[in-house]
Design an enzyme around this catalytic site. Sequence first.
Site, PDB file in Angstrom:
ATOM      1  N   PRO A 221      40.542  34.628  40.167  1.00 30.83           N
ATOM      2  CA  PRO A 221      41.680  34.238  39.329  1.00 30.83           C
ATOM      3  C   PRO A 221      41.235  34.091  37.868  1.00 30.83           C
ATOM      4  O   PRO A 221      40.149  33.604  37.598  1.00 30.83           O
ATOM      5  CB  PRO A 221      42.096  32.872  39.884  1.00 30.83           C
ATOM      6  CG  PRO A 221      41.423  32.744  41.195  1.00 30.83           C
ATOM      7  CD  PRO A 221      40.216  33.622  41.166  1.00 30.83           C
ATOM      8  N   GLU A 222      42.078  34.537  36.960  1.00 30.30           N
ATOM      9  CA  GLU A 222      41.769  34.388  35.544  1.00 30.30           C
ATOM     10  C   GLU A 222      42.619  33.274  34.946  1.00 30.30           C
ATOM     11  O   GLU A 222      43.415  32.636  35.633  1.00 30.30           O
ATOM     12  CB  GLU A 222      41.976  35.718  34.819  1.00 30.30           C
ATOM     13  CG  GLU A 222      40.961  36.774  35.281  1.00 30.30           C
ATOM     14  CD  GLU A 222      40.729  37.869  34.255  1.00 30.30           C
ATOM     15  OE1 GLU A 222      40.993  37.640  33.065  1.00 30.30           O
ATOM     16  OE2 GLU A 222      40.280  38.951  34.653  1.00 30.30           O
TER      17      GLU A 222
END
Length: 293
Positions: A2-3
């Site tokens: 996840p960013e």
Amino acid sequence: MPELPEVETVRRGLAPVMEGARFDKVVAHRGDLRWPLPKDFAKRIEGTMVSGIGRRAKYLLADLSSGDVLVMHLGMSGSFRVTRNGGAQTPGAYYHERGKQQAHDHVVFVMSSGAVVSFNDPRRFGSMKLVPRAELGDEPLLRWLGPEPLGNEFDATMLAAACAGKKTSLKAALLDQTVVAGLGNIYVCEALNRAHLSPRRQASTLAIRSGAPHERTVLLVDSIKAVLNDAIKVGGSSLRDHRQTSGELGMFQHNFRVYDREGQKCPTPGCGGIIRRFTQNGRSTFYCRVCQK
Ligand SMILES: [Zn+2]
């Protein structure tokens, strides 16, 4: 992995059910995630109230009434599932499919708001740590991080100064968490296409000889903020429907300009180039060599 936009979307998904609520019960189904959970983890959290949920880079920070901050990281595959009123929601699950198997629900928070918040992490690279609020400034996980890309501190002057004299590629510099915190492979590729800058360009070219920012740096900073805000907006719109579960949310990848689009046409108006992929520092870089110089 996840960013930042995903993590921010998770924060916005957890805030309404956790802020102002008390932990009625905390269940840790195992003693470790990436690292061992703190000693007496459940006992230190149970009965405390959450006064706020913040974010620093890709860390979620829950302020507890006990004076501790619960520092949480999603790692590679972590997600939170919020179950409430018979519906389940997995905020932030809008590029990579998140885990659904309850066998991977390692930590469960039963909140006084009526919500059950389960941390699911099949690969267990996520982490949870309790840090006294007064010691947060010295916390080894956080203290070396550069500025937040969406904060006021991150501007062309700051970025040019951080990159002046850097012999690394522009892409490597933007992935360096001491330069700017929380940017990852996807959004760096996207921002560089928007700014028409090559990922191979030397990072030092963001500064002119005096050290001041080149005008391309202003466009780059604007592009970084814009791509992150656009992605957060898409994630935010996915939060409205509590019936949605992981996988169907947001789908910002439909908005990607270059990431995972090898062989497709560059979306820059009038460009006509084709998106290429190559490996850079062990990661896939997607870019258009016609309009990104
Ligand atoms: Zn192009």
